[in-house]
Design a protein around this motif. Structure first.
Motif, PDB file in Angstrom:
ATOM      1  N   SER A  74       0.810  -1.217   0.000  1.00 29.25           N
ATOM      2  CA  SER A  74       0.000   0.000   0.000  1.00 29.25           C
ATOM      3  C   SER A  74       0.846   1.271   0.000  1.00 29.25           C
ATOM      4  CB  SER A  74      -0.950   0.001   1.199  1.00 29.25           C
ATOM      5  OG  SER A  74      -0.214  -0.096   2.398  1.00 29.25           O
ATOM      6  N   LEU A  75       2.068   1.208   0.562  1.00 30.59           N
ATOM      7  CA  LEU A  75       2.949   2.372   0.591  1.00 30.59           C
ATOM      8  C   LEU A  75       4.125   2.170  -0.363  1.00 30.59           C
ATOM      9  CD1 LEU A  75       3.078   2.972   4.451  1.00 30.59           C
ATOM     10  CD2 LEU A  75       1.752   4.256   2.754  1.00 30.59           C
ATOM     11  N   PRO A  76       4.719   3.255  -0.871  1.00 30.32           N
ATOM     12  CA  PRO A  76       5.872   3.103  -1.763  1.00 30.32           C
ATOM     13  C   PRO A  76       7.013   2.346  -1.078  1.00 30.32           C
ATOM     14  CG  PRO A  76       5.072   5.367  -1.827  1.00 30.32           C
ATOM     15  CD  PRO A  76       4.341   4.675  -0.704  1.00 30.32           C
ATOM     16  N   LEU A  77       7.730   1.553  -1.855  1.00 37.88           N
ATOM     17  CA  LEU A  77       8.903   0.836  -1.361  1.00 37.88           C
ATOM     18  C   LEU A  77       9.991   1.846  -1.026  1.00 37.88           C
ATOM     19  CD1 LEU A  77      10.053  -2.150  -1.099  1.00 37.88           C
ATOM     20  CD2 LEU A  77      11.222  -1.651  -3.255  1.00 37.88           C
ATOM     21  N   THR A  78      10.543   1.753   0.174  1.00 35.40           N
ATOM     22  CA  THR A  78      11.624   2.671   0.557  1.00 35.40           C
ATOM     23  C   THR A  78      12.947   2.187  -0.041  1.00 35.40           C
ATOM     24  OG1 THR A  78      12.203   1.459   2.558  1.00 35.40           O
ATOM     25  CG2 THR A  78      10.490   3.170   2.761  1.00 35.40           C
ATOM     26  N   GLY A  79      13.909   3.096  -0.072  1.00 33.93           N
ATOM     27  CA  GLY A  79      15.241   2.715  -0.512  1.00 33.93           C
ATOM     28  C   GLY A  79      15.836   1.643   0.376  1.00 33.93           C
ATOM     29  N   VAL A  80      15.614   1.760   1.689  1.00 31.72           N
ATOM     30  CA  VAL A  80      16.126   0.755   2.636  1.00 31.72           C
ATOM     31  C   VAL A  80      15.533  -0.615   2.304  1.00 31.72           C
ATOM     32  CG1 VAL A  80      16.093   0.033   5.057  1.00 31.72           C
ATOM     33  CG2 VAL A  80      16.600   2.410   4.468  1.00 31.72           C
ATOM     34  N   ASP A  81      14.213  -0.667   2.073  1.00 33.22           N
ATOM     35  CA  ASP A  81      13.577  -1.940   1.737  1.00 33.22           C
ATOM     36  C   ASP A  81      14.007  -2.429   0.357  1.00 33.22           C
ATOM     37  OD1 ASP A  81      12.317  -2.069   4.182  1.00 33.22           O
ATOM     38  OD2 ASP A  81      10.417  -1.262   3.448  1.00 33.22           O
ATOM     39  N   GLY A  82      14.263  -1.507  -0.558  1.00 32.58           N
ATOM     40  CA  GLY A  82      14.774  -1.888  -1.876  1.00 32.58           C
ATOM     41  C   GLY A  82      16.131  -2.568  -1.762  1.00 32.58           C
ATOM     42  N   HIS A  83      17.001  -2.014  -0.936  1.00 36.02           N
ATOM     43  CA  HIS A  83      18.311  -2.639  -0.705  1.00 36.02           C
ATOM     44  C   HIS A  83      18.149  -4.008  -0.044  1.00 36.02           C
ATOM     45  CE1 HIS A  83      21.222   0.295  -2.087  1.00 36.02           C
ATOM     46  NE2 HIS A  83      20.556   1.262  -1.491  1.00 36.02           N
ATOM     47  N   ALA A  84      17.201  -4.130   0.890  1.00 34.82           N
ATOM     48  CA  ALA A  84      16.966  -5.419   1.550  1.00 34.82           C
ATOM     49  C   ALA A  84      16.491  -6.459   0.533  1.00 34.82           C
ATOM     50  CB  ALA A  84      15.952  -5.261   2.680  1.00 34.82           C
ATOM     51  N   LYS A  85      15.597  -6.061  -0.372  1.00 32.26           N
ATOM     52  CA  LYS A  85      15.122  -6.989  -1.402  1.00 32.26           C
ATOM     53  C   LYS A  85      16.264  -7.357  -2.351  1.00 32.26           C
ATOM     54  CE  LYS A  85      10.212  -6.311  -1.281  1.00 32.26           C
ATOM     55  NZ  LYS A  85      10.022  -7.680  -0.768  1.00 32.26           N
ATOM     56  N   LEU A  86      17.110  -6.392  -2.688  1.00 28.71           N
ATOM     57  CA  LEU A  86      18.246  -6.679  -3.562  1.00 28.71           C
ATOM     58  C   LEU A  86      19.200  -7.661  -2.876  1.00 28.71           C
ATOM     59  CD1 LEU A  86      19.515  -6.037  -6.311  1.00 28.71           C
ATOM     60  CD2 LEU A  86      20.796  -4.224  -5.171  1.00 28.71           C
ATOM     61  N   ASN A  87      19.435  -7.484  -1.579  1.00 30.03           N
ATOM     62  CA  ASN A  87      20.286  -8.420  -0.843  1.00 30.03           C
ATOM     63  C   ASN A  87      19.658  -9.811  -0.798  1.00 30.03           C
ATOM     64  OD1 ASN A  87      22.220  -6.456  -0.359  1.00 30.03           O
ATOM     65  ND2 ASN A  87      21.373  -5.913   1.641  1.00 30.03           N
ATOM     66  N   ALA A  88      18.340  -9.885  -0.619  1.00 28.11           N
ATOM     67  CA  ALA A  88      17.653 -11.178  -0.609  1.00 28.11           C
ATOM     68  C   ALA A  88      17.790 -11.860  -1.969  1.00 28.11           C
ATOM     69  CB  ALA A  88      16.182 -10.995  -0.233  1.00 28.11           C
ATOM     70  N   LEU A  89      17.666 -11.081  -3.047  1.00 32.57           N
ATOM     71  CA  LEU A  89      17.847 -11.630  -4.396  1.00 32.57           C
ATOM     72  C   LEU A  89      19.272 -12.152  -4.556  1.00 32.57           C
ATOM     73  CD1 LEU A  89      16.914 -12.107  -7.318  1.00 32.57           C
ATOM     74  CD2 LEU A  89      17.549  -9.734  -7.802  1.00 32.57           C
ATOM     75  N   HIS A  90      20.242 -11.365  -4.160  1.00 33.90           N
ATOM     76  CA  HIS A  90      21.654 -11.746  -4.231  1.00 33.90           C
ATOM     77  C   HIS A  90      21.876 -13.083  -3.511  1.00 33.90           C
ATOM     78  CE1 HIS A  90      25.974 -11.428  -3.059  1.00 33.90           C
ATOM     79  NE2 HIS A  90      26.085 -10.886  -4.256  1.00 33.90           N
ATOM     80  N   ASN A  91      21.248 -13.233  -2.344  1.00 32.84           N
ATOM     81  CA  ASN A  91      21.434 -14.431  -1.532  1.00 32.84           C
ATOM     82  C   ASN A  91      20.759 -15.672  -2.110  1.00 32.84           C
ATOM     83  OD1 ASN A  91      23.040 -13.065   0.291  1.00 32.84           O
ATOM     84  ND2 ASN A  91      21.321 -12.530   1.615  1.00 32.84           N
ATOM     85  N   LYS A  92      19.861 -15.504  -3.081  1.00 33.35           N
ATOM     86  CA  LYS A  92      19.234 -16.648  -3.745  1.00 33.35           C
ATOM     87  C   LYS A  92      20.171 -17.282  -4.775  1.00 33.35           C
ATOM     88  CE  LYS A  92      14.346 -15.360  -3.451  1.00 33.35           C
ATOM     89  NZ  LYS A  92      13.142 -15.046  -4.248  1.00 33.35           N
ATOM     90  N   LEU A  93      21.210 -16.566  -5.165  1.00 34.18           N
ATOM     91  CA  LEU A  93      22.111 -17.040  -6.218  1.00 34.18           C
ATOM     92  C   LEU A  93      23.274 -17.826  -5.635  1.00 34.18           C
ATOM     93  CD1 LEU A  93      22.314 -13.806  -8.405  1.00 34.18           C
ATOM     94  CD2 LEU A  93      20.640 -15.658  -8.519  1.00 34.18           C
ATOM     95  N   SER A  94      23.845 -18.692  -6.460  1.00 31.69           N
ATOM     96  CA  SER A  94      25.042 -19.430  -6.050  1.00 31.69           C
ATOM     97  C   SER A  94      26.196 -18.443  -5.899  1.00 31.69           C
ATOM     98  CB  SER A  94      25.398 -20.476  -7.102  1.00 31.69           C
ATOM     99  OG  SER A  94      25.861 -19.839  -8.283  1.00 31.69           O
ATOM    100  N   PRO A  95      27.210 -18.804  -5.110  1.00 36.04           N
ATOM    101  CA  PRO A  95      28.363 -17.903  -4.970  1.00 36.04           C
ATOM    102  C   PRO A  95      28.990 -17.517  -6.315  1.00 36.04           C
ATOM    103  CG  PRO A  95      28.433 -19.568  -3.262  1.00 36.04           C
ATOM    104  CD  PRO A  95      27.299 -19.954  -4.191  1.00 36.04           C
ATOM    105  N   SER A  96      29.058 -18.446  -7.257  1.00 30.51           N
ATOM    106  CA  SER A  96      29.660 -18.099  -8.552  1.00 30.51           C
ATOM    107  C   SER A  96      28.777 -17.111  -9.319  1.00 30.51           C
ATOM    108  CB  SER A  96      29.936 -19.347  -9.392  1.00 30.51           C
ATOM    109  OG  SER A  96      28.736 -20.013  -9.721  1.00 30.51           O
TER     110      SER A  96
END
Length: 109
Positions: free
Chosen positions: A31-53
């Motif tokens: 309901s509210l715009p995504l904050t930059g802080v939450d955007g970074h958290a989502k980006l980190n979560a995406l990063h963590n879904k990938l293999s180290p390589s």
């Protein structure tokens, strides 16, 4: 989230990693715009879904998205529709990280 309500939240989008047989994403619909802080958290979560390589291959693209989010926060956010791909330079397998703001606003301070 209930499927009984047919109205969609006004602020929606996703961050996505694609290419080289990878397709992972982190979505938001709220309901509210995504904050930059939450955007970074989502980006980190995406990063963590990938293999180290795959994390290592996409390091430059992830940093480009972090910089994009930071610039958006400084500007007060971005309005939909935004579809931006941040490609891995000189990659022959199409590796990239995408930013999609499909509705509303994202990366607000």
């Amino acid at each position: 989230m209930s499927n009984h309500n047919t109205s969609k939240p006004p602020h929606r989008g996703r961050l996505q990693a694609q290419g080289a047989h990878v397709q992972e994403s982190e979505k938001w619909a709220q309901s509210l715009p995504l904050t930059g802080v939450d955007g970074h958290a989502k980006l980190n979560a995406l990063h963590n879904k990938l293999s180290p390589s795959e994390q290592a291959y996409r390091g430059v693209a992830f940093q480009a998205v972090r910089d994009y989010i930071d610039r958006a926060v400084t500007a007060g956010g971005v309005n939909a529709t935004i579809i931006r791909s941040f490609a891995v330079p000189n990659d022959t397998k199409g590796r990239r990280v995408d930013v999609e703001v499909r509705a509303g606003k994202a990366f607000v301070p």
